[in-house]
Design a protein around this motif. Sequence first.
Motif, mmCIF file in Angstrom:
data_model
loop_
_atom_site.group_PDB
_atom_site.id
_atom_site.type_symbol
_atom_site.label_atom_id
_atom_site.label_comp_id
_atom_site.label_asym_id
_atom_site.label_seq_id
_atom_site.Cartn_x
_atom_site.Cartn_y
_atom_site.Cartn_z
ATOM 1 N N ILE A 1 0.659 -1.171 -0.144
ATOM 2 C CA ILE A 1 0.175 -0.074 -0.158
ATOM 3 C C ILE A 1 0.840 1.261 0.186
ATOM 4 N N GLU A 2 0.377 2.162 -0.642
ATOM 5 C CA GLU A 2 0.945 3.519 -0.708
ATOM 6 C C GLU A 2 0.083 4.367 -0.510
ATOM 7 N N TYR A 3 0.282 5.428 0.340
ATOM 8 C CA TYR A 3 -0.857 6.489 0.779
ATOM 9 C C TYR A 3 -0.423 7.741 0.254
ATOM 10 N N VAL A 4 -1.720 8.424 -0.430
ATOM 11 C CA VAL A 4 -1.672 9.920 -0.766
ATOM 12 C C VAL A 4 -2.580 10.606 0.188
ATOM 13 N N LYS A 5 -2.070 11.549 0.932
ATOM 14 C CA LYS A 5 -2.949 12.415 1.913
ATOM 15 C C LYS A 5 -3.317 13.647 1.493
ATOM 16 N N VAL A 6 -4.742 14.081 1.825
ATOM 17 C CA VAL A 6 -5.120 15.225 1.521
ATOM 18 C C VAL A 6 -5.919 16.008 2.944
ATOM 19 N N ASP A 7 -5.303 17.103 3.291
ATOM 20 C CA ASP A 7 -6.246 17.621 4.477
ATOM 21 C C ASP A 7 -7.446 18.337 3.965
ATOM 22 N N ASP A 8 -8.596 17.817 4.342
ATOM 23 C CA ASP A 8 -9.885 18.326 3.579
ATOM 24 C C ASP A 8 -10.483 19.553 4.579
ATOM 25 N N GLU A 9 -9.809 19.790 5.388
ATOM 26 C CA GLU A 9 -10.022 20.994 6.750
ATOM 27 C C GLU A 9 -11.521 20.797 6.929
ATOM 28 N N SER A 10 -12.354 19.928 6.664
ATOM 29 C CA SER A 10 -13.755 19.996 6.739
ATOM 30 C C SER A 10 -14.454 20.982 6.026
ATOM 31 N N ASP A 11 -13.834 21.378 4.985
ATOM 32 C CA ASP A 11 -14.533 22.307 4.185
ATOM 33 C C ASP A 11 -15.051 22.038 2.859
ATOM 34 N N PRO A 12 -16.491 21.891 2.745
ATOM 35 C CA PRO A 12 -17.212 21.409 1.523
ATOM 36 C C PRO A 12 -16.893 22.304 0.263
ATOM 37 N N ALA A 13 -16.613 23.717 0.652
ATOM 38 C CA ALA A 13 -16.322 24.468 -0.359
ATOM 39 C C ALA A 13 -14.838 23.968 -1.049
ATOM 40 N N LYS A 14 -14.245 23.261 -0.533
ATOM 41 C CA LYS A 14 -12.923 23.126 -1.359
ATOM 42 C C LYS A 14 -12.872 21.341 -1.493
ATOM 43 N N ALA A 15 -13.981 20.546 -1.140
ATOM 44 C CA ALA A 15 -14.069 19.244 -1.471
ATOM 45 C C ALA A 15 -13.947 18.754 -2.778
ATOM 46 N N THR A 16 -14.590 19.614 -3.978
ATOM 47 C CA THR A 16 -14.617 18.918 -5.205
ATOM 48 C C THR A 16 -13.451 18.851 -5.785
ATOM 49 N N ASP A 17 -12.543 20.000 -5.566
ATOM 50 C CA ASP A 17 -11.166 20.210 -5.992
ATOM 51 C C ASP A 17 -10.135 19.352 -5.421
ATOM 52 N N ASN A 18 -10.396 19.106 -3.920
ATOM 53 C CA ASN A 18 -9.649 18.241 -3.313
ATOM 54 C C ASN A 18 -9.796 16.533 -3.637
ATOM 55 N N VAL A 19 -11.039 16.198 -4.051
ATOM 56 C CA VAL A 19 -11.272 14.857 -4.387
ATOM 57 C C VAL A 19 -10.691 14.615 -5.680
ATOM 58 N N ASN A 20 -11.075 15.588 -6.555
ATOM 59 C CA ASN A 20 -10.496 15.481 -8.009
ATOM 60 C C ASN A 20 -8.992 15.388 -8.165
ATOM 61 N N LYS A 21 -8.289 16.205 -7.185
ATOM 62 C CA LYS A 21 -6.852 15.769 -7.169
ATOM 63 C C LYS A 21 -6.464 14.426 -7.121
ATOM 64 N N LEU A 22 -7.089 13.836 -6.084
ATOM 65 C CA LEU A 22 -6.684 12.299 -5.792
ATOM 66 C C LEU A 22 -7.366 11.503 -6.943
ATOM 67 N N ILE A 23 -8.441 11.813 -7.617
ATOM 68 C CA ILE A 23 -8.560 10.768 -8.799
ATOM 69 C C ILE A 23 -8.035 11.046 -9.951
ATOM 70 N N LYS A 24 -7.817 12.486 -10.185
ATOM 71 C CA LYS A 24 -7.355 12.717 -11.760
ATOM 72 C C LYS A 24 -5.740 12.992 -11.708
ATOM 73 N N ARG A 25 -5.171 13.618 -10.714
ATOM 74 C CA ARG A 25 -3.892 13.885 -10.727
ATOM 75 C C ARG A 25 -2.842 12.927 -10.153
ATOM 76 N N ASP A 26 -3.366 12.269 -9.164
ATOM 77 C CA ASP A 26 -2.922 11.142 -8.308
ATOM 78 C C ASP A 26 -3.249 9.988 -8.587
ATOM 79 N N ASN A 27 -4.246 9.622 -9.505
ATOM 80 C CA ASN A 27 -4.556 8.478 -10.072
ATOM 81 C C ASN A 27 -4.884 7.506 -9.145
ATOM 82 N N VAL A 28 -5.608 7.736 -7.886
ATOM 83 C CA VAL A 28 -5.454 6.873 -6.738
ATOM 84 C C VAL A 28 -6.601 5.533 -7.032
ATOM 85 N N ASP A 29 -6.308 4.385 -6.349
ATOM 86 C CA ASP A 29 -6.963 3.212 -6.654
ATOM 87 C C ASP A 29 -8.314 3.294 -5.949
#
Length: 389
Positions: free
Chosen positions: A69-97
């Motif tokens: 396992i390899e981990y990629v971490k994002v601090d979402d700050e419990s901020d809904p306004a940043k949530a879509t950008d944060n999750v898309n970074k993981l999906i599209k930039r980091d290509n997480v499984d």
Amino acid sequence: MSIRIARTTLTALALASLAATAAAQGGDKIKVGLMLPFSGTYAALGVAIENGFKLYVQEQGGKLGGREIEYVKVDDESDPAKATDNVNKLIKRDNVDVIVGTVHSGVAMAMAKAAKESGTLLIIPNAGADAVTGPMCAPNIFRSSFSNWQPAYAMGVVAAKEGKKTAITLTWKYAAGDESVNGFKEGFEKNGGKVVKQLTLPFPNVEFQALLTEIAAAKPDAVYSFMAGGGAVKLVKDYAAAGLNKSIPLYGPGFLTDGTLDAQGDTAQGMLTTLHYADGLNTPKDNAFRAAYAQAFKLQPDVYSVQGYDAAQMLGAGLAATKGDFGKKAELSAAIQKAKIDSPRGAFTMSRAHNPVQDMYLRKVEGKENKVVGVAVKALADPARGCRM
Ligand code: PHB
């Protein structure tokens, strides 16, 4: 020269074919995207979830489905306004499984939307947003925790059984607070109680004074509150400082007193809450988990650590069936759905909407523990209203 080129080409070809074989056999590392709050009022919850997840992986020798396992971490700050950008970074930039997250219901709903669109596996290790295993339910979305409705409904039943007739609710104004109040109201009013007033404040504000004054004047039989993390610490302390704990019991889902008792000290003594975890379960599985967690992190586990641990167990169950292959989506999803998870909370199964079907314990604060008193509602399944799957 030409020999050197040929050799280089051969080496490149050999490497490429090795990589392809490794990928086909699931030999490369799994990328887990941990999207959690590591700052703000829910920071301690994010850390507990990460610790729990990693503990299970360590117990499996660092591998799930035969893959490291390899981990990629994002601090979402419990901020809904940043949530879509944060999750898309993981999906599209980091290509997480797979994405594991998060705590806050508003953030989790944005994550569920992105996961639904991309087909990426999402395991939610806390956020109770009813919609995620309701209208937004999907084959690739699972929850290892609870729906906001579950512990809230159980507390409504308990409050009525305690003989309370009227209650005022006090919560943060966002999905988790609103849904928690709805669940409590349903359990309470079905059993003869009445919610007479609903008080709210914006997340993550903790200026409770005016609201406590209003409660003191109205004198309900009970107060029900959804608060967690830093907000729960402050509310329980302020409630006691105002002297209200002597005349009007403060009830809530167990988040009000879980992972917070060190900071709340004496102010939480005797409080009753309902939750899918408790101290003093004294089962072999829970005892082993607690000892291992305390040793690994020099911290006592709480409900959030359990939910992180079980998110890893669920992923492990899915990957065991596909031998580490994320491409076999239907098999992966079916295996998680069918799994019986040997949780420290007690074994649980998944509902058809992918939410745990689980006992709701009644707990009472004694010293630094949320001691189990009994089971408030046995094998409680979220109604999954609006889920078509
Ligand atoms: C939520 O936002 O769903 C939430 C947050 C913290 C908790 C429980 C639920 O402890």
